[in-house]
Design an enzyme around this catalytic site. Structure first.
Site, mmCIF file in Angstrom:
data_model
loop_
_atom_site.group_PDB
_atom_site.id
_atom_site.type_symbol
_atom_site.label_atom_id
_atom_site.label_comp_id
_atom_site.label_asym_id
_atom_site.label_seq_id
_atom_site.Cartn_x
_atom_site.Cartn_y
_atom_site.Cartn_z
ATOM 1 C CG HIS A 104 -0.227 0.118 2.535
ATOM 2 N ND1 HIS A 104 0.426 -0.937 3.128
ATOM 3 C CD2 HIS A 104 -0.053 1.162 3.377
ATOM 4 C CE1 HIS A 104 0.967 -0.555 4.267
ATOM 5 N NE2 HIS A 104 0.694 0.732 4.445
ATOM 6 C CG ASP A 106 1.651 5.025 4.832
ATOM 7 O OD1 ASP A 106 1.118 3.902 4.977
ATOM 8 O OD2 ASP A 106 2.803 5.279 5.229
ATOM 9 C CG HIS A 256 4.930 0.970 2.948
ATOM 10 N ND1 HIS A 256 4.328 2.074 2.394
ATOM 11 C CD2 HIS A 256 4.395 0.845 4.180
ATOM 12 C CE1 HIS A 256 3.482 2.597 3.254
ATOM 13 N NE2 HIS A 256 3.489 1.866 4.358
ATOM 14 N NE ARG A 272 2.372 5.949 9.022
ATOM 15 C CZ ARG A 272 1.268 5.451 8.464
ATOM 16 N NH1 ARG A 272 1.240 4.208 8.054
ATOM 17 N NH2 ARG A 272 0.194 6.188 8.315
HETATM 18 C C1 SIN Z 1 3.095 0.981 7.632
HETATM 19 O O1 SIN Z 1 2.384 0.361 6.842
HETATM 20 O O2 SIN Z 1 3.172 2.198 7.597
HETATM 21 C C2 SIN Z 1 3.890 0.213 8.681
HETATM 22 C C3 SIN Z 1 4.841 -0.753 8.111
HETATM 23 C C4 SIN Z 1 5.483 -1.600 9.175
HETATM 24 O O3 SIN Z 1 5.014 -1.638 10.332
HETATM 25 O O4 SIN Z 1 6.472 -2.264 8.863
#
Ligand code: SIN
Length: 281
Positions: A104, A106, A256, A272
């Site tokens: 995805h 973000d 990612h 994050r």
């Molecule tokens: C995310 O999708 O922003 C997190 C990725 C992760 O926890 O590795």
């Protein structure tokens, strides 16, 4: 200490050394980091010691911050920090568990999706729990001319509400109030990066629901074909976390995905921060 940038793969990602992100960084250093981020799309900073406030302060040097739509897991003192974790306190997860385990970009489901994210590892498992990144520049550049022409003007419907039960089968359904704040949005399937001018595929994950003006099944088949192409190993970088790593990526040209780990044995605690972007063009 001088700042150095070392590419990690042929197509994307670089490790940046010689910088302490908690420091009061000169603007010239921030500018170099920004340029490296645009050039490499994923940057890895090792051995950082970021509090929620210093993480937010550093990210803000690169852009205004987004507040996550799932407010339950935002940091109580620094709400721009979103917590991802399997750790429980008083029987409740301290952060979003099993978050982002599919390809995805973000907040692609928002009208103004995010430009980039910075993920900081406070507790990381000794094995598993890696984050995969795929370059959507490389994915686009390697398409055939026929495919590029076929998808050039296509637009996609992105739906957080429809995708929610698929992305998060273990979480409670969205409330009516949450759904009302998350209307479906339409974005281009091929987007042009507002800073580099490069084209990339914008085909992230479950929220990309259908292609405008195309029969549903045909659109899904095309999206699946593009995703299979775009997430081949040759376009990806796998980040194996060490405690103190901060990884920053460009959501406008990468996908990612988090990967599983043994949640019974190991703790994973990540913070994050997310930068606001502009409407995809
Ligand atoms: C995310 O999708 O922003 C997190 C990725 C992760 O926890 O590795």
């Amino acid at each position: 200490m001088s700042l150095t940038i070392r590419p990690l793969t042929e197509v994307m990602a670089a490790e940046v050394t010689g910088v302490d992100l908690t420091g009061d960084l000169p603007q010239a250093t921030v500018d170099r980091i920004r340029q490296a981020w645009l050039d490499h799309t994923v940057l890895v900073f090792r051995n950082q010691d970021l509090s929620p406030a210093t993480q937010a302060a550093f990210t803000r040097r690169l852009g205004d911050l987004e507040h996550h739509t799932v407010s339950e897991y935002t940091h109580p003192e620094v709400p721009e920090v979103f917590i991802i974790s399997n750790i429980k306190k008083d029987g409740k997860y301290v952060g979003a568990a099993k978050s982002g385990r599919h390809w995805h970009s973000d907040s692609q489901f928002l009208e103004i999706p995010s430009a980039g994210s910075l993920l900081y590892g406070l507790e990381v498992p000794p094995e598993g729990g890696d984050t995969l990144f795929a370059s959507m520049y490389a994915a686009y550049d390697t398409l055939s001319d026929e495919m590029k022409a076929r998808i050039a003007d296509l637009r996609i419907v992105c739906s957080r509400v429809k995708a929610w039960p698929i992305s998060y089968p273990n979480r409670p359904p969205l409330t009516e109030e949450q759904k009302a704040r998350l209307p479906d949005v339409v974005h281009p399937l091929v987007r042009t990066h507002p800073e580099t001018g490069r084209k990339s595929l914008y085909i992230g994950g479950n929220v990309v629901w259908e292609i405008v003006g195309m029969p549903y099944e045909e659109g899904r088949a095309l999206l699946d074909e593009l995703r299979r192409h775009a997430t081949q190993d040759r376009f990806t970088y796998r980040h194996r976390w060490r405690k103190g790593d901060a990884v920053m990526w460009d959501n406008r040209c990468t996908l990612h995905s988090a990967t599983p780990y043994d949640e019974e044995r190991f703790d994973r605690l990540m913070h994050r921060t997310t930068m606001l972007g502009t409407a995809p063009a």
